[in-house]
Design a protein around this motif. Structure first.
Motif, PDB file in Angstrom:
ATOM      1  N   SER A  58      -5.161   1.897   8.455  1.00 29.60           N
ATOM      2  CA  SER A  58      -6.456   2.309   7.921  1.00 29.60           C
ATOM      3  C   SER A  58      -7.498   2.469   9.017  1.00 29.60           C
ATOM      4  CB  SER A  58      -6.945   1.282   6.889  1.00 29.60           C
ATOM      5  OG  SER A  58      -7.008  -0.008   7.472  1.00 29.60           O
TER       6      SER A  58
ATOM      7  N   LEU B 274       0.806  -1.217   0.000  1.00 34.94           N
ATOM      8  CA  LEU B 274       0.000   0.000   0.000  1.00 34.94           C
ATOM      9  C   LEU B 274       0.837   1.265   0.000  1.00 34.94           C
ATOM     10  CD1 LEU B 274      -2.797  -0.947   2.569  1.00 34.94           C
ATOM     11  CD2 LEU B 274      -2.825  -1.178   0.082  1.00 34.94           C
ATOM     12  N   SER B 275       2.084   1.179   0.458  1.00 32.68           N
ATOM     13  CA  SER B 275       2.904   2.376   0.549  1.00 32.68           C
ATOM     14  C   SER B 275       4.381   2.026   0.390  1.00 32.68           C
ATOM     15  CB  SER B 275       2.678   3.086   1.895  1.00 32.68           C
ATOM     16  OG  SER B 275       3.367   4.324   1.950  1.00 32.68           O
TER      17      SER B 275
ATOM     18  N   SER C  59      -1.634   1.929   5.435  1.00 34.03           N
ATOM     19  CA  SER C  59      -1.949   2.627   4.191  1.00 34.03           C
ATOM     20  C   SER C  59      -0.932   3.700   3.833  1.00 34.03           C
ATOM     21  CB  SER C  59      -3.340   3.268   4.284  1.00 34.03           C
ATOM     22  OG  SER C  59      -3.403   4.144   5.392  1.00 34.03           O
TER      23      SER C  59
ATOM     24  N   TYR D 266      -0.763  -4.577   3.075  1.00 36.74           N
ATOM     25  CA  TYR D 266      -2.171  -4.597   3.456  1.00 36.74           C
ATOM     26  C   TYR D 266      -2.415  -5.367   4.749  1.00 36.74           C
ATOM     27  CZ  TYR D 266      -7.224  -5.223   3.017  1.00 36.74           C
ATOM     28  OH  TYR D 266      -8.573  -5.230   3.256  1.00 36.74           O
TER      29      TYR D 266
END
Length: 290
Positions: A281, A206-207, A261, A221
């Motif tokens: 998240s 995700l990053s 995230s 994730y």
């Protein structure tokens, strides 16, 4: 090239250009198609640019789909926004006027744009799409100057630039959790992947962020955060695995299972050890020395 004497018609000299490869980003000819209102540029292939109207003021060209990236160019005082259909708008941050507009979907039917990133010099715009492709643009005039090739099939979520002691790299990762590495600057228009590094995780990345001098950090994730060495070995060093027990942090870890995230580096003032901060998240935020 042959040089002749115009009086005797004797050949004076002959010069042959030996290189067989011509870069695809150098245009040799162009034609304005009045019937279809489009500009056709040529080098080793044809590039068709549709006419989208004159930019006489703010709002002349507008996004018609979701904006996936909004990037501030600190060097040239402008803001670049790009939507999932590949429309790129360049704005002046001082007066708010629109400077330029171009489309990444130059041939039509391109995949949905998923992410974008400036390089460290603020002069190139990297664009990733849902089919795993990464292209490099001159953000000022919209010319595609490089295409970074790989076998990625899934969505590109993150793009960044890293460096080792001897060279620089462009990195991309996303849905398939694999870290793709290209040499920077590219050696040709279509640059083959330099390294393909499997993270060993099944979760989506995700990053992605890079730390000086030679560290790369990915957040997944499943809540895992993984650090890599970019000195050539690309050695993996696990910082944190989502859901792992840790004293005093059980509440944060439970929330982190929903995915990290965003992960960014923070430098203390005066300069000291960089701190890696991550946000889940579910609202959890945590920092650790990198």
């Amino acid at each position: 090239v042959i040089v002749w004497d115009p009086k005797s018609f004797e050949m004076l000299s002959r010069v042959r250009n030996t290189p067989q490869y011509w870069p695809e980003n150098i245009f040799s000819s162009m034609l304005w198609d009045h019937h279809n209102t489009r500009l056709v540029l040529a080098n080793t292939r044809l590039h068709v640019w549709p006419y989208r109207g004159e930019l006489s003021g703010m709002g002349e060209v507008q996004h018609k789909s979701r904006v996936v990236a909004s990037l501030v160019n600190a060097l040239f005082d402008c803001l670049v926004t790009i939507d999932r259909d590949g429309l790129v708008l360049v704005w002046d941050t001082i007066n708010g006027h629109q400077i330029n507009a171009f489309s990444c979907d130059e041939r039509g039917g391109a995949a949905e744009v998923t992410t974008a990133k400036f390089d460290r010099s603020w002069r190139r715009l990297f664009v990733g799409d849902a089919k795993g492709r990464v292209k490099v643009y001159n953000w000022h005039n919209g010319v595609c100057i490089n295409e970074l090739l790989s076998d990625a099939k899934g969505e590109v979520r993150e793009i960044d630039n890293a460096c080792s002691r001897t060279r620089r790299f462009t990195l991309a990762t996303g849905w398939d959790s694999i870290l793709y590495v290209w040499k920077d600057p590219p050696e040709s228009f279509s640059q083959q992947v330099y390294a393909r590094i499997d993270s060993g995780f099944n979760a989506e990345v995700l990053s992605l962020t890079c730390f000086k001098p030679n560290s790369v950090v990915t957040a997944l994730y499943d809540g895992s955060v993984v650090a890599w060495e970019s000195d050539g070995s690309w050695r993996k060093r696990l910082i944190f695995r989502g859901g792992a027990p840790s004293s005093g942090d059980d509440d944060f870890l439970d929330r982190d299972k929903k995915g990290v995230s965003c992960i960014r580096n923070v430098y203390l003032q005066p300069p000291s050890t960089p701190i890696a901060s991550r946000a889940s998240s579910a609202g959890g935020v945590r920092g650790s020395a990198s």
